[in-house]
Design an enzyme around this catalytic site. Structure first.
Site, PDB file in Angstrom:
ATOM      1  N   ASP A  61     -88.518 -73.095  23.232  1.00 54.51           N
ATOM      2  CA  ASP A  61     -88.614 -71.642  23.097  1.00 54.51           C
ATOM      3  C   ASP A  61     -87.401 -71.084  22.347  1.00 54.51           C
ATOM      4  OD1 ASP A  61     -90.035 -69.263  23.512  1.00 54.51           O
ATOM      5  OD2 ASP A  61     -90.442 -69.766  25.600  1.00 54.51           O
ATOM      6  N   GLU A  84     -91.135 -70.063  18.433  1.00 57.26           N
ATOM      7  CA  GLU A  84     -90.301 -68.894  18.134  1.00 57.26           C
ATOM      8  C   GLU A  84     -91.160 -67.676  17.797  1.00 57.26           C
ATOM      9  OE1 GLU A  84     -89.624 -67.825  14.220  1.00 57.26           O
ATOM     10  OE2 GLU A  84     -91.618 -68.396  14.870  1.00 57.26           O
ATOM     11  N   TRP A  85     -92.454 -67.761  18.134  1.00 60.30           N
ATOM     12  CA  TRP A  85     -93.387 -66.627  18.144  1.00 60.30           C
ATOM     13  C   TRP A  85     -93.754 -66.089  16.764  1.00 60.30           C
ATOM     14  CZ3 TRP A  85     -88.477 -64.616  20.299  1.00 60.30           C
ATOM     15  CH2 TRP A  85     -88.084 -65.321  21.435  1.00 60.30           C
ATOM     16  N   GLY A  86     -93.493 -66.857  15.709  1.00 56.59           N
ATOM     17  CA  GLY A  86     -93.925 -66.467  14.380  1.00 56.59           C
ATOM     18  C   GLY A  86     -93.068 -65.435  13.685  1.00 56.59           C
ATOM     19  N   ASP A 143     -96.673 -64.158  22.801  1.00 58.70           N
ATOM     20  CA  ASP A 143     -97.503 -64.765  23.844  1.00 58.70           C
ATOM     21  C   ASP A 143     -98.882 -64.123  23.928  1.00 58.70           C
ATOM     22  OD1 ASP A 143     -95.270 -66.207  24.360  1.00 58.70           O
ATOM     23  OD2 ASP A 143     -94.977 -65.488  26.407  1.00 58.70           O
TER      24      ASP A 143
END
Length: 500
Positions: A243, A278-280, A301
């Site tokens: 993460d 890293e969520w884009g 998420d």
């Protein structure tokens, strides 16, 4: 009370112990009926001189016996369990003939074992603890989940990773510089869990963060990448979800931090999949592979929710919102490197200990469409529901062998959207055998009609059409057009053309 009553109570207790919902019995029975069928994947990758593990996913009546011809030197098959294990030192593609046999018949299928520099030649399938359980994960939960995935048939459809997410570790690193396992949750340690899973043909995933603290505020791996990677390897970990909470915002810093862990994982004696989370925000699809990643999150998420307005306060995304983010990224996805639109929320139904505060759940049609679209997009299929307790509808979705085969197709192409009207989509995914998988998706709350022809999908072959909705081969005669009726939020999938 008579003996039959006590027998019934005993059987119900057994079902509860193995985590199999009584309501899911019918779907499970279908997996374990009839002659053998060896399911996807048909290609697997592993680094040389590292432990290899592969359970042959096979539906059909038990007992079952397996055999394998031309296994590479260093690998052995347990004919009673269907688990191939060992170590191969020489790089190369090894084509193995697998055979499964029961009293109903025999199934034979080729498996390519690629020993080289690539992992995840098809999207990963399995389960992750976060979306339902959050911080409430335990050793008992993980072991029960493995037992349930055997009993309900998920393992025999190819679900192989069982991933422990955040909160398995203590807030502080030990005085010896190592991560500390929370022994109240995992009293026998992570290696015990890994061994338990490996003995049953599963692989273990674990979680950390590229900062001092994880998203949940416990100990991360920044500055201790080599130490932690060696520990993960010594425990038998097969995947790391890494993460990016509490870390610098810039792309350069992110790449440096991920590259350091990627290098540390590659230096171990295990084939550890590296999941970049890293969520884009820094476009990881453009750089994740070069820092060692095999899959990368494209968005924040996912929530157990169909759609979330962009102005809504809260970080979770709806299924439709993530679909739009991932739709244009197909050129970056393929074998050994996958766009990850986050875990499946199929079957959570608003009952979550971690994302429930922002997630009201979806209806069954929406969950069906969610699964079909993730299969079409060659996305990881990592379930986030409580697989120990599923109703028959949820299990029918997750055990759809035809859709899973589309997801696991060796060509590894992410579907492209050929039509995006105001109300519906048409998605097209080329398959390795020359055919095309087509999905018609109604985004609206009212019924829609979709026309499939050469104008909506260029070069569509009509000589043979297989419907995954009703499992029937459709005879279209001389017509070069198919009319598809869609209920609200419904998605229907087809395979057009004949194999090469």
């Amino acid at each position: 009370m008579n003996k039959l009553y006590f027998v019934a109570i005993f059987l119900l207790g057994i079902l509860s112990m193995i985590g199999m919902s009584v309501s899911a019995e019918n779907a499970t029975q279908k997996v374990f009926q009839g002659s053998p069928v060896i399911n996807s994947p048909v290609i697997v990758g592993n680094y040389p001189s590292t432990p290899f593990l592969f359970y042959i996913p096979t539906s059909g009546e038990r007992p079952m016996k397996w055999s394998a011809v031309k296994l590479p030197k260093g690998l052995n098959l347990d004919t009673e369990t269907g688990i191939i294990s060992g170590t191969v030192t020489a790089k190369g593609d090894y084509t193995v003939t697998l055979k499964a046999k029961n009293t109903q018949g025999v199934c034979e299928r080729k498996l390519i074992i690629r020993i080289g520099d690539e992992l995840l030649l098809t999207p990963p399938m399995g389960w992750n603890s976060w979306n339902t359980f959050g911080r409430h994960l335990t050793e008992e939960l993980v072991l029960q989940t493995a037992d349930a995935m055997i009993a309900n048939g998920m393992r025999d459809l190819g679900y192989s990773y069982i991933n422990i997410d955040d909160f398995w570790q203590l807030p502080e690193r030990g005085i010896d510089g190592h991560l500390q396992i929370d022994r109240t949750k995992f009293p026998r340690g992570i290696k015990y869990v890994a061994d338990y899973l490996h003995e049953r043909g599963f692989k273990l995933g674990i979680y950390s963060d590229a900062a001092d603290r994880t998203c949940g505020g416990v100990c991360g791996s920044y500055g201790y990448e080599e130490v932690d990677a060696k520990d993960f390897a010594s425990w038998g970990v097969d995947l790391l979800k890494y993460d990016y909470c509490n870390a610098p915002a810039g792309r350069v810093e992110a790449m440096e931090r991920y590259a350091k862990m990627g290098k540390a994982l590659r230096a171990t004696n295990r084939s550890i999949v590296f999941s970049i989370c890293e969520w884009g925000q820094r476009e990881p699809w453009k750089w994740a592979k070069q820092v060692g990643g095999q899959l990368w999150r494209v968005s924040g998420d996912i929530g157990d929710v169909w759609y979330r307005d962009a102005n809504h306060i809260g970080g979770l995304r709806g299924i439709l919102n993530i679909l739009e983010i991932n739709a244009p990224l197909g050129e970056y996805a393929g074998p050994a490197g996958w766009n990850d639109p986050d875990m499946l929320v199929v079957g959570i139904g608003g009952k979550s200990m971690s994302i429930g505060y922002e997630s009201e759940g979806c209806n069954q049609e929406q969950y069906n469409s969610h699964f079909i679209l993730w299969c079409m997009m060659a996305s990881p299929l990592l379930c986030g529901n409580d697989v120990r307790n599923m109703n028959d509808s949820t299990l029918h979705v997750l055990l759809d062998a035809g859709l899973i085969a589309i997801n696991q197709d060796v060509l590894g192409r992410q579907a492209e959207r050929s039509i995006r009207s105001d109300y519906y989509d048409i998605w097209v995914k080329p398959l390795a055998d020359g055919r095309k998988a087509i999905a018609c998706f109604n985004r609206m709350s009212s019924p829609q009609t979709v026309v499939l022809n050469d104008k909506t999908v260029a070069g569509l072959a009509f000589e043979q059409i297989y419907s995954l909705d009703n499992r029937l081969m459709q005879n279209n005669g001389d017509s070069k057009e198919l009319i598809v009726k869609l209920a609200p939020y419904q998605c229907k999938a087809y395979i057009f053309g004949k194999t090469k």
